[in-house]
Design a protein around this motif. Structure first.
Motif, mmCIF file in Angstrom:
data_model
loop_
_atom_site.group_PDB
_atom_site.id
_atom_site.type_symbol
_atom_site.label_atom_id
_atom_site.label_comp_id
_atom_site.label_asym_id
_atom_site.label_seq_id
_atom_site.Cartn_x
_atom_site.Cartn_y
_atom_site.Cartn_z
ATOM 1 N N GLY A 35 -14.930 -13.464 13.414
ATOM 2 C CA GLY A 35 -14.350 -12.135 13.509
ATOM 3 C C GLY A 35 -13.238 -11.910 12.511
ATOM 4 O O GLY A 35 -12.898 -12.785 11.709
ATOM 5 N N ALA A 36 -12.639 -10.717 12.569
ATOM 6 C CA ALA A 36 -11.625 -10.336 11.584
ATOM 7 C C ALA A 36 -10.363 -11.187 11.689
ATOM 8 O O ALA A 36 -9.820 -11.639 10.677
ATOM 9 N N VAL A 37 -9.871 -11.423 12.915
ATOM 10 C CA VAL A 37 -8.686 -12.283 13.068
ATOM 11 C C VAL A 37 -9.000 -13.689 12.573
ATOM 12 O O VAL A 37 -8.207 -14.316 11.863
ATOM 13 N N GLY A 38 -10.177 -14.188 12.930
ATOM 14 C CA GLY A 38 -10.578 -15.517 12.478
ATOM 15 C C GLY A 38 -10.653 -15.614 10.967
ATOM 16 O O GLY A 38 -10.269 -16.631 10.375
ATOM 17 N N GLU A 79 -17.168 -1.109 6.378
ATOM 18 C CA GLU A 79 -18.038 0.011 6.013
ATOM 19 C C GLU A 79 -17.204 1.275 5.868
ATOM 20 O O GLU A 79 -16.226 1.478 6.584
ATOM 21 N N ARG A 80 -17.603 2.138 4.945
ATOM 22 C CA ARG A 80 -16.841 3.345 4.649
ATOM 23 C C ARG A 80 -17.478 4.561 5.321
ATOM 24 O O ARG A 80 -18.700 4.648 5.452
ATOM 25 N N ALA A 81 -16.650 5.488 5.740
ATOM 26 C CA ALA A 81 -17.113 6.722 6.381
ATOM 27 C C ALA A 81 -16.080 7.807 6.140
ATOM 28 O O ALA A 81 -15.018 7.574 5.557
ATOM 29 N N ASP A 82 -16.386 9.030 6.592
ATOM 30 C CA ASP A 82 -15.514 10.186 6.440
ATOM 31 C C ASP A 82 -15.096 10.668 7.829
ATOM 32 O O ASP A 82 -15.893 10.623 8.764
ATOM 33 N N TRP A 83 -13.854 11.147 7.955
ATOM 34 C CA TRP A 83 -13.407 11.503 9.302
ATOM 35 C C TRP A 83 -14.094 12.742 9.859
ATOM 36 O O TRP A 83 -14.023 13.005 11.053
ATOM 37 N N VAL A 119 -19.336 7.589 13.290
ATOM 38 C CA VAL A 119 -18.544 6.354 13.241
ATOM 39 C C VAL A 119 -18.574 5.655 14.597
ATOM 40 O O VAL A 119 -18.787 4.434 14.687
ATOM 41 N N ALA A 120 -18.368 6.409 15.667
ATOM 42 C CA ALA A 120 -18.387 5.831 17.013
ATOM 43 C C ALA A 120 -19.741 5.217 17.328
ATOM 44 O O ALA A 120 -19.828 4.114 17.888
ATOM 45 N N GLN A 121 -20.820 5.903 16.964
ATOM 46 C CA GLN A 121 -22.155 5.367 17.211
ATOM 47 C C GLN A 121 -22.388 4.094 16.413
ATOM 48 O O GLN A 121 -22.961 3.133 16.921
ATOM 49 N N ASN A 125 -20.803 0.993 17.879
ATOM 50 C CA ASN A 125 -21.428 0.526 19.113
ATOM 51 C C ASN A 125 -22.874 0.082 18.906
ATOM 52 O O ASN A 125 -23.580 -0.206 19.865
ATOM 53 N N ALA A 126 -23.301 0.013 17.642
ATOM 54 C CA ALA A 126 -24.661 -0.413 17.332
ATOM 55 C C ALA A 126 -24.802 -1.922 17.489
ATOM 56 O O ALA A 126 -23.809 -2.660 17.562
ATOM 57 N N ALA A 127 -26.057 -2.382 17.534
ATOM 58 C CA ALA A 127 -26.322 -3.811 17.723
ATOM 59 C C ALA A 127 -25.766 -4.646 16.570
ATOM 60 O O ALA A 127 -25.273 -5.757 16.765
ATOM 61 N N ASP A 128 -25.846 -4.111 15.345
ATOM 62 C CA ASP A 128 -25.336 -4.829 14.175
ATOM 63 C C ASP A 128 -23.996 -4.264 13.732
ATOM 64 O O ASP A 128 -23.720 -4.103 12.549
ATOM 65 N N THR A 129 -23.151 -3.962 14.717
ATOM 66 C CA THR A 129 -21.885 -3.302 14.455
ATOM 67 C C THR A 129 -21.033 -4.047 13.431
ATOM 68 O O THR A 129 -20.951 -5.279 13.444
ATOM 69 N N PRO A 130 -20.366 -3.315 12.514
ATOM 70 C CA PRO A 130 -19.424 -3.951 11.587
ATOM 71 C C PRO A 130 -18.141 -4.326 12.327
ATOM 72 O O PRO A 130 -17.865 -3.829 13.421
#
Length: 301
Positions: free
Chosen positions: A143-146, A273-277, A283-285, A288-293
């Motif tokens: 994970g990110a902290v790791g 991953e990049r997105a727009d507000w 972004v929320a979907q 919560n996806a199976a291969d979530t970033p």
């Protein structure tokens, strides 16, 4: 200014709307937000806030108004900011002690992804004291902290073991500095002296049993979502301990230190991953996806 505010009227509990500009105090700078980072838990946190609140923790942007007392960075400086609330907005008033200049060598999106997990890893490692030559176990190391704890532990002189669910990330974790990567604590080649735990649940109790005398577990997270159950007398008669983790505040100096490590190539960044507000529902979907970033970088402009 525009901001994402909490509302009961959308699936995410957020909507993009016009709100008043913040009014900085004399020790605060006004930052025009360029991007912020989001993980799935941030939506859950936003749901606990009153309607009309602006959520968010970490963000990167440019100073558009300096402090009244002259203590902060100059107008036009790109900065990384970390504090609770008001990050998902066009403007943010930030105390000078809670931000750091982003070096030109550092990608702003990578800077944003680093802020929360990097500071968490750094402060957890510091609380462990001297680590030179000691075995440091990091659970949930993929994970990110790791990602940052492995590198910072290595820089502190520790021999780092990474515990993960599967070995798909083994080569990456070894490149970060782990000398051993395991999927079961039963496979450890030697007892850890200290542990940074991001998993919780049964793994926390197992790690405590394996901990060397005098060792400490910093519980930074509980990614398993499971409770930890200890056997009778498991915590009695042993010179070892588990400490809860509190990040605190006054993040500016630590952010500056971590960003300098990134700028000089001593800390490998983590991408998001990049997105727009305007696409916050998507972004929320995605989170919560199976291969979530691990984290997503959301641009405001």
């Amino acid at each position: 200014m525009q901001a994402l505010i909490t509302t009961p009227q959308t699936p995410t509990g957020l909507r993009l709307d016009e709100v008043p500009d913040p009014t900085p105090g004399t020790d605060e700078v006004l930052v025009e937000i360029e991007l912020f980072t989001v993980v799935a838990d941030h939506f859950a946190h936003a749901a606990t806030l009153p309607t009309g609140s602006v959520p968010g923790f970490d963000a990167v942007g440019t100073v558009v108004r300096g402090t009244g007392d002259g203590s902060g960075p100059a107008v036009g400086t790109r900065v990384a900011t970390l504090l609770t609330g008001n990050a998902w907005a066009g403007l943010r008033a930030v105390p000078a002690g809670e931000l750091a200049t982003v070096p030109e060598e550092v990608d702003p999106g990578q800077a944003g992804v680093m802020l929360i997990p990097g500071v968490s890893a750094l402060r957890a490692i510091r609380r462990l004291g001297a680590l030179t030559g000691k075995r440091l176990l990091i659970t949930g190391a993929a994970g990110a902290v790791g990602h940052f704890a492995i590198q910072l532990g290595r820089l502190a002189g520790a021999e780092v073991t990474a515990s993960v669910r599967d070995l798909g990330a083994r080569d990456r974790l070894r490149a970060l500095g782990a000398i051993e990567v395991v999927t079961s604590l039963a496979d450890l080649s030697a007892p850890p002296h200290d542990v940074i735990d991001t998993v919780g649940g049964p793994l926390l109790a197992e790690a405590f049993d394996l901990l060397a005398e005098g060792g400490v577990i910093q519980q930074v997270g509980a990614g398993s979502g499971q409770p930890t159950t200890f056997a009778p007398y498991q915590l009695i008669g042993r010179r070892r301990r588990i400490e809860s983790f509190y990040a605190g505040d006054g993040f500016g100096p630590d952010l500056a230190y971590l960003l300098d490590l990134m700028a000089t190539g001593r800390l490998m960044p983590l991408d998001g991953e990049r997105a727009d507000w305007h696409d916050i529902e998507a972004v929320a979907q995605r989170l919560n996806a199976a291969d979530t970033p691990r984290r997503m970088v959301v641009a405001t402009r």
